[in-house]
Design a protein around this motif. Sequence first.
Motif, PDB file in Angstrom:
ATOM      1  N   ASN A 487       5.083  -1.844   6.845  1.00  0.00           N
ATOM      2  CA  ASN A 487       4.662  -2.767   7.887  1.00  0.00           C
ATOM      3  C   ASN A 487       3.324  -2.359   8.515  1.00  0.00           C
ATOM      4  O   ASN A 487       2.533  -3.220   8.915  1.00  0.00           O
ATOM      5  CB  ASN A 487       5.751  -2.862   8.968  1.00  0.00           C
ATOM      6  CG  ASN A 487       5.458  -3.938  10.011  1.00  0.00           C
ATOM      7  OD1 ASN A 487       5.489  -3.698  11.194  1.00  0.00           O
ATOM      8  ND2 ASN A 487       5.141  -5.136   9.551  1.00  0.00           N
ATOM      9  N   ALA A 488       3.085  -1.066   8.583  1.00  0.00           N
ATOM     10  CA  ALA A 488       1.798  -0.601   9.105  1.00  0.00           C
ATOM     11  C   ALA A 488       0.671  -1.049   8.171  1.00  0.00           C
ATOM     12  O   ALA A 488      -0.392  -1.495   8.617  1.00  0.00           O
ATOM     13  CB  ALA A 488       1.802   0.925   9.247  1.00  0.00           C
ATOM     14  N   VAL A 489       0.922  -0.965   6.865  1.00  0.00           N
ATOM     15  CA  VAL A 489      -0.076  -1.412   5.890  1.00  0.00           C
ATOM     16  C   VAL A 489      -0.310  -2.914   6.037  1.00  0.00           C
ATOM     17  O   VAL A 489      -1.450  -3.394   6.039  1.00  0.00           O
ATOM     18  CB  VAL A 489       0.388  -1.091   4.442  1.00  0.00           C
ATOM     19  CG1 VAL A 489      -0.581  -1.651   3.422  1.00  0.00           C
ATOM     20  CG2 VAL A 489       0.546   0.408   4.255  1.00  0.00           C
ATOM     21  N   VAL A 490       0.784  -3.644   6.181  1.00  0.00           N
ATOM     22  CA  VAL A 490       0.695  -5.098   6.302  1.00  0.00           C
ATOM     23  C   VAL A 490      -0.094  -5.501   7.553  1.00  0.00           C
ATOM     24  O   VAL A 490      -0.914  -6.422   7.517  1.00  0.00           O
ATOM     25  CB  VAL A 490       2.120  -5.692   6.322  1.00  0.00           C
ATOM     26  CG1 VAL A 490       2.126  -7.123   6.840  1.00  0.00           C
ATOM     27  CG2 VAL A 490       2.718  -5.629   4.918  1.00  0.00           C
ATOM     28  N   ARG A 491       0.127  -4.797   8.639  1.00  0.00           N
ATOM     29  CA  ARG A 491      -0.596  -5.127   9.867  1.00  0.00           C
ATOM     30  C   ARG A 491      -2.087  -4.808   9.723  1.00  0.00           C
ATOM     31  O   ARG A 491      -2.935  -5.559  10.218  1.00  0.00           O
ATOM     32  CB  ARG A 491      -0.005  -4.341  11.041  1.00  0.00           C
ATOM     33  CG  ARG A 491       1.386  -4.822  11.417  1.00  0.00           C
ATOM     34  CD  ARG A 491       1.975  -3.952  12.493  1.00  0.00           C
ATOM     35  NE  ARG A 491       2.292  -4.712  13.696  1.00  0.00           N
ATOM     36  CZ  ARG A 491       2.730  -4.164  14.823  1.00  0.00           C
ATOM     37  NH1 ARG A 491       2.870  -2.868  14.916  1.00  0.00           N
ATOM     38  NH2 ARG A 491       3.008  -4.909  15.860  1.00  0.00           N
ATOM     39  N   ALA A 492      -2.376  -3.708   9.039  1.00  0.00           N
ATOM     40  CA  ALA A 492      -3.785  -3.369   8.788  1.00  0.00           C
ATOM     41  C   ALA A 492      -4.420  -4.462   7.931  1.00  0.00           C
ATOM     42  O   ALA A 492      -5.525  -4.927   8.203  1.00  0.00           O
ATOM     43  CB  ALA A 492      -3.882  -2.013   8.092  1.00  0.00           C
ATOM     44  N   ASN A 493      -3.687  -4.878   6.918  1.00  0.00           N
ATOM     45  CA  ASN A 493      -4.129  -5.964   6.053  1.00  0.00           C
ATOM     46  C   ASN A 493      -4.473  -7.201   6.832  1.00  0.00           C
ATOM     47  O   ASN A 493      -5.470  -7.869   6.569  1.00  0.00           O
ATOM     48  CB  ASN A 493      -2.960  -6.370   5.129  1.00  0.00           C
ATOM     49  CG  ASN A 493      -3.165  -5.862   3.738  1.00  0.00           C
ATOM     50  OD1 ASN A 493      -4.291  -5.695   3.311  1.00  0.00           O
ATOM     51  ND2 ASN A 493      -2.082  -5.635   3.042  1.00  0.00           N
ATOM     52  N   ARG A 497      -7.963  -9.004   6.787  1.00  0.00           N
ATOM     53  CA  ARG A 497      -8.056 -10.337   6.195  1.00  0.00           C
ATOM     54  C   ARG A 497      -8.837 -11.271   7.114  1.00  0.00           C
ATOM     55  O   ARG A 497      -9.607 -12.109   6.665  1.00  0.00           O
ATOM     56  CB  ARG A 497      -6.653 -10.882   5.959  1.00  0.00           C
ATOM     57  CG  ARG A 497      -6.593 -11.975   4.907  1.00  0.00           C
ATOM     58  CD  ARG A 497      -5.187 -12.508   4.698  1.00  0.00           C
ATOM     59  NE  ARG A 497      -4.182 -11.463   4.613  1.00  0.00           N
ATOM     60  CZ  ARG A 497      -3.158 -11.325   5.444  1.00  0.00           C
ATOM     61  NH1 ARG A 497      -2.988 -12.177   6.436  1.00  0.00           N
ATOM     62  NH2 ARG A 497      -2.284 -10.352   5.296  1.00  0.00           N
ATOM     63  N   LYS A 498      -8.631 -11.097   8.405  1.00  0.00           N
ATOM     64  CA  LYS A 498      -9.279 -12.002   9.361  1.00  0.00           C
ATOM     65  C   LYS A 498     -10.666 -11.533   9.782  1.00  0.00           C
ATOM     66  O   LYS A 498     -11.290 -12.149  10.624  1.00  0.00           O
ATOM     67  CB  LYS A 498      -8.394 -12.123  10.608  1.00  0.00           C
ATOM     68  CG  LYS A 498      -7.098 -12.827  10.294  1.00  0.00           C
ATOM     69  CD  LYS A 498      -6.218 -12.926  11.510  1.00  0.00           C
ATOM     70  CE  LYS A 498      -4.950 -13.682  11.134  1.00  0.00           C
ATOM     71  NZ  LYS A 498      -3.927 -13.616  12.173  1.00  0.00           N
ATOM     72  N   SER A 499     -11.108 -10.448   9.207  1.00  0.00           N
ATOM     73  CA  SER A 499     -12.332  -9.831   9.710  1.00  0.00           C
ATOM     74  C   SER A 499     -13.559 -10.158   8.889  1.00  0.00           C
ATOM     75  O   SER A 499     -14.650  -9.729   9.219  1.00  0.00           O
ATOM     76  CB  SER A 499     -12.171  -8.315   9.727  1.00  0.00           C
ATOM     77  OG  SER A 499     -12.206  -7.824   8.395  1.00  0.00           O
ATOM     78  N   ALA A 599       6.396   6.687  -4.698  1.00  0.00           N
ATOM     79  CA  ALA A 599       6.785   5.598  -5.604  1.00  0.00           C
ATOM     80  C   ALA A 599       7.143   4.338  -4.832  1.00  0.00           C
ATOM     81  O   ALA A 599       8.052   3.595  -5.195  1.00  0.00           O
ATOM     82  CB  ALA A 599       7.925   6.023  -6.530  1.00  0.00           C
ATOM     83  N   ILE A 600       6.428   4.120  -3.727  1.00  0.00           N
ATOM     84  CA  ILE A 600       6.643   2.920  -2.915  1.00  0.00           C
ATOM     85  C   ILE A 600       5.332   2.147  -2.863  1.00  0.00           C
ATOM     86  O   ILE A 600       4.277   2.742  -2.694  1.00  0.00           O
ATOM     87  CB  ILE A 600       7.058   3.301  -1.469  1.00  0.00           C
ATOM     88  CG1 ILE A 600       8.400   4.027  -1.479  1.00  0.00           C
ATOM     89  CG2 ILE A 600       7.115   2.062  -0.580  1.00  0.00           C
ATOM     90  CD1 ILE A 600       8.788   4.607  -0.109  1.00  0.00           C
ATOM     91  N   SER A 601       5.417   0.835  -3.036  1.00  0.00           N
ATOM     92  CA  SER A 601       4.193   0.054  -2.848  1.00  0.00           C
ATOM     93  C   SER A 601       4.409  -0.928  -1.706  1.00  0.00           C
ATOM     94  O   SER A 601       5.528  -1.386  -1.452  1.00  0.00           O
ATOM     95  CB  SER A 601       3.803  -0.679  -4.138  1.00  0.00           C
ATOM     96  OG  SER A 601       4.774  -1.641  -4.451  1.00  0.00           O
ATOM     97  N   ALA A 602       3.343  -1.208  -1.003  1.00  0.00           N
ATOM     98  CA  ALA A 602       3.450  -2.088   0.158  1.00  0.00           C
ATOM     99  C   ALA A 602       3.047  -3.498  -0.244  1.00  0.00           C
ATOM    100  O   ALA A 602       2.091  -3.686  -0.986  1.00  0.00           O
ATOM    101  CB  ALA A 602       2.550  -1.584   1.283  1.00  0.00           C
ATOM    102  N   PRO A 603       3.768  -4.504   0.248  1.00  0.00           N
ATOM    103  CA  PRO A 603       3.350  -5.887  -0.013  1.00  0.00           C
ATOM    104  C   PRO A 603       2.140  -6.236   0.852  1.00  0.00           C
ATOM    105  O   PRO A 603       1.811  -5.507   1.782  1.00  0.00           O
ATOM    106  CB  PRO A 603       4.576  -6.695   0.411  1.00  0.00           C
ATOM    107  CG  PRO A 603       5.249  -5.848   1.438  1.00  0.00           C
ATOM    108  CD  PRO A 603       4.968  -4.426   1.073  1.00  0.00           C
ATOM    109  N   ASP A 604       1.475  -7.338   0.535  1.00  0.00           N
ATOM    110  CA  ASP A 604       0.332  -7.761   1.354  1.00  0.00           C
ATOM    111  C   ASP A 604       0.790  -8.328   2.690  1.00  0.00           C
ATOM    112  O   ASP A 604       0.128  -8.163   3.706  1.00  0.00           O
ATOM    113  CB  ASP A 604      -0.474  -8.840   0.603  1.00  0.00           C
ATOM    114  CG  ASP A 604      -1.124  -8.274  -0.647  1.00  0.00           C
ATOM    115  OD1 ASP A 604      -1.475  -7.073  -0.629  1.00  0.00           O
ATOM    116  OD2 ASP A 604      -1.263  -9.013  -1.635  1.00  0.00           O
TER     117      ASP A 604
END
Length: 606
Positions: A487-493, A497-499, A599-604
């Motif tokens: 979720n931290a990755v997603v929030r950074a994304n 994305r909006k920047s 071995a974990i990947s974060a969704p967008d």
Amino acid sequence: MFEKEQQVIEEKIQAYCVENDIPLVELKWQPIPFSGEWGISTSFFATAAAEAKAGKSKGLPVPARAQEMAEAARQFIGVAPGISHGEAVKGYLNLYFSTAEYARRVVDTILADGPRFGAGHPKHERVMVEYAQPNTHHSFHIGHYRNTILGESLARIVQFAGFETIRASYPGDLGLGVITVLWAYEKFYKGQEPTDIHERGQWLLKIYAEATNLLSEKENETSAEKAQRETYDGERREMYRKWDAGDPAVRQLWLETRAWSLEELRDILMLMDVQIDVWFYESEVDEPSKKIVDELIARGIASDERPAGPVIVKIDEKLGLAKEKYRVAVILRSDGTSLYLTKDLALARDKFEKFQANRSVYVVDNRQSLHFQQAFKILELWGFKQAEKCFHLAYGFVSLPEGAMSARRGRVVLFKEVYDEAIQRVLTVIAEKNPTMAAGERVGVAQKIGMGALAYSMLSVDNNKDMVFDINDALSFDGHTGPYIQNAVVRANSILRKSKIGGQTAETLGPAHFDFSLTTHEIELIEQMSRFSGVVQQAANEYRPLLVAVYAYDLANTFHSFYHAVPVLQTDDETIKMARLRLVASARQVLTNALNLLAISAPDVM
RNA sequence: GCUCCCGUAGCUCAAUGGAUAGAGCAGCAGCCUUCUAAGCUGUUGGUUGUGGGUUCGAAUCCCGCCGGGGGCGCCA
């Protein structure tokens, strides 16, 4: 990350000690352990104690003398490159970094190195990691999953740290358990075969449980039941004999059913994003291992008690130990067939000789500690030098709230069931929390989050601890979990994305300046990111994925706090906005890199 | 009998010789017209099983004891 600056300071401290006739013991640097403060520190206790022992102290208590030294060292160092100021506190010398300069350097390095940020220099050493050793003719359960995720994470960490890495799987495709399934299949189910890969694998487990039941002695069994059971057992033994003799029909059946299990295994490994380099099978080291036994007998290391008894190695006696520690190991049955231990002797040799490994790590549960101690000692007695390069990474076994898992009794939690359940639960959460997410995207996101939750629940417990598998804990999405980090990755994304500024992204925009007043959230974020490569090295040296798991959580936690407290897109000052955008992009990169090692990947989005 | 592992907050776990033993869950009190609330902030909760020892300093190292689990000649 700041080796040069650190070295300059170390030299100054050494010079100070020489000048004052102080026996400097060690300089162990650690980050200043207070949140929002950034720099390195070292203590002078050890040195003060050494001075006292050498009779050079002026009668001051050690802590007071350490403080005196820290203060003197601080003054001696004076102005050092990259250091804004120093202070001596309670025997520690704390040196604070010049924030603006380091912040820029850390962020620029992360964005330049990208997925490689944190990777170690090549070590010119090859490490083989053996994991994923389920038995064939069974099905993959949650205990196998702990083994596999632990091994895969370790392999990724070791590789990222700079070691050449070989991933090895060693499915158990031999033995009485396997033969039991063959016997029952041929007798009761011949010609049947579910089409689905997982159904078919799980079906073999069902057959195994049924067969074991038929072959087990019951309480108060009638003489007819007893006769029946003994007949069955005779048939099974005959099947084993035929297999050993290479009977074509039995071998054919064995290969066919073995393939069902292996297909299921490969499918699960694919779900886990695990790519095995080398497949070892017990059946392939069976013959070579018997030759080693012959040699051990010829050289008097093993005692051949056949036909009355088996071939054994009296390890304690050979080592001249008074107390029993390694015991007596059986390395060949009296009928000349090999055992698990026999095969591990040949396998160990192959790992070093055929694959040129420099180190060999066995990820196997801790119930087999004695087995590996025996195997390694026998190799040593045999004169196999690399025995000392074999390492058993023992982990605590996984049990269920109702007790130990038992394939025989069919009391297991299968990985696939948990996986399917995980996806269902995540889909429910998505429907509730993010109803606007596109339908086509949901299953892919759910897979990543479900797997993230599972993987993290396994890796965030130190490997030597036993674990009770509770599906509700493992599939928790709140707090100290994989999804929290994702979720931290997603929030950074979301921010990035909006920047977009004229088609540019935070990564492609040039270096940003950090010479404004940084919040403690920003400083802590930068400080933690700068520590990543050190964490990777330590985890690789100690074979401990846990360290990366803890790090990833801490970094995510800091990012979430930053996210909440520090505006990025809403900042008016363009310089600060640029700097923060690059900081967010850096955090996303380091979190992604750390998750990848688990071995974990974060969704967008999630 | 021998041997290995574990014992930290109500529960699940971090911290493996250094500064004030930290998180999550559970509980309590707050925060969504503001970059994703799967989040944030505050708060309650500890004689680190126990008794000794080593050390300037011990949850951490050593010894004893208590409690739980694993292993120990033809299973894997």
